[in-house]
Scaffold this motif. Structure first.
Motif, PDB file in Angstrom:
ATOM      1  N   LYS A   1      36.302  36.802  38.141  1.00  0.00           N
ATOM      2  CA  LYS A   1      35.399  35.980  38.949  1.00  0.00           C
ATOM      3  C   LYS A   1      34.898  36.779  40.145  1.00  0.00           C
ATOM      4  CE  LYS A   1      34.782  31.492  41.029  1.00  0.00           C
ATOM      5  NZ  LYS A   1      35.345  30.166  41.233  1.00  0.00           N
TER       6      LYS A   1
ATOM      7  N   GLU B   1      32.904  36.161  43.597  1.00  0.00           N
ATOM      8  CA  GLU B   1      32.508  35.069  44.483  1.00  0.00           C
ATOM      9  C   GLU B   1      31.710  35.598  45.665  1.00  0.00           C
ATOM     10  OE1 GLU B   1      35.466  31.593  44.705  1.00  0.00           O
ATOM     11  OE2 GLU B   1      36.735  33.394  44.658  1.00  0.00           O
TER      12      GLU B   1
ATOM     13  N   TYR C   1      31.192  35.027  36.579  1.00  0.00           N
ATOM     14  CA  TYR C   1      32.247  35.760  35.897  1.00  0.00           C
ATOM     15  C   TYR C   1      31.644  36.917  35.107  1.00  0.00           C
ATOM     16  CZ  TYR C   1      35.307  31.759  36.770  1.00  0.00           C
ATOM     17  OH  TYR C   1      36.043  30.767  37.356  1.00  0.00           O
TER      18      TYR C   1
END
Length: 144
Positions: free
Chosen positions: A15, A17, A101
């Motif tokens: 992931k 972010e 992702y």
């Protein structure tokens, strides 16, 4: 003490972010190239704390719709594309921030018994040994 269990779901992805994917320059049809093997599922993009929605085409969108779409360039890389001000809003002058992702693509499709390491924290009682393996081939990884 060794116990066995069955894992019903396995996901191999990383992931990212609050990733800055670019800076809007307030022009129509802005495009930003992303890393290889970006998954469109769970992709979020925001500019000035306004979240944009995914569309397959800008054709049925209005100038005020905060939308984006994924395309691929000639090198098969994922491209994040915004509207032209008639179909889909032109992003304001600010950073384009995304949460998404990435995967290992097809190299993550492994044969039976090749997955033997757990990369997340799982608590087990003292004296227990935690092992894992994949009883079936893993599949679904695609290269973007």
């Amino acid at each position: 003490m060794e116990h066995s269990c069955t894992i019903l779901f396995l996901s191999q992805r990383i992931k990212l972010e609050n990733k800055v994917v670019g800076n809007s320059n307030v022009t129509p049809n802005q495009k930003f190239e992303l890393e290889n093997n970006v998954t469109e599922k769970d992709f979020q993009v925001s500019i000035n704390n306004i979240f944009y929605s995914p569309v397959e085409s800008f054709v049925k969108t209005k100038a005020t719709d905060y939308v984006y779409r994924f395309t691929k360039n000639e090198d098969n890389k994922c491209i994040l594309e915004f509207g032209d001000g008639t179909n889909g809003a032109i992003p304001p002058n600010n950073l384009v921030i995304a949460n998404y992702y990435i995967t290992n693509g097809t190299s993550g499709n492994l044969n039976t018994n090749q997955i033997t390491e757990i990369k997340s924290t799982i608590s087990v009682p003292s004296g227990f040994i935690l092992k894992c393996t994949n009883l079936k081939k893993s599949a679904g990884g695609t290269d973007s």
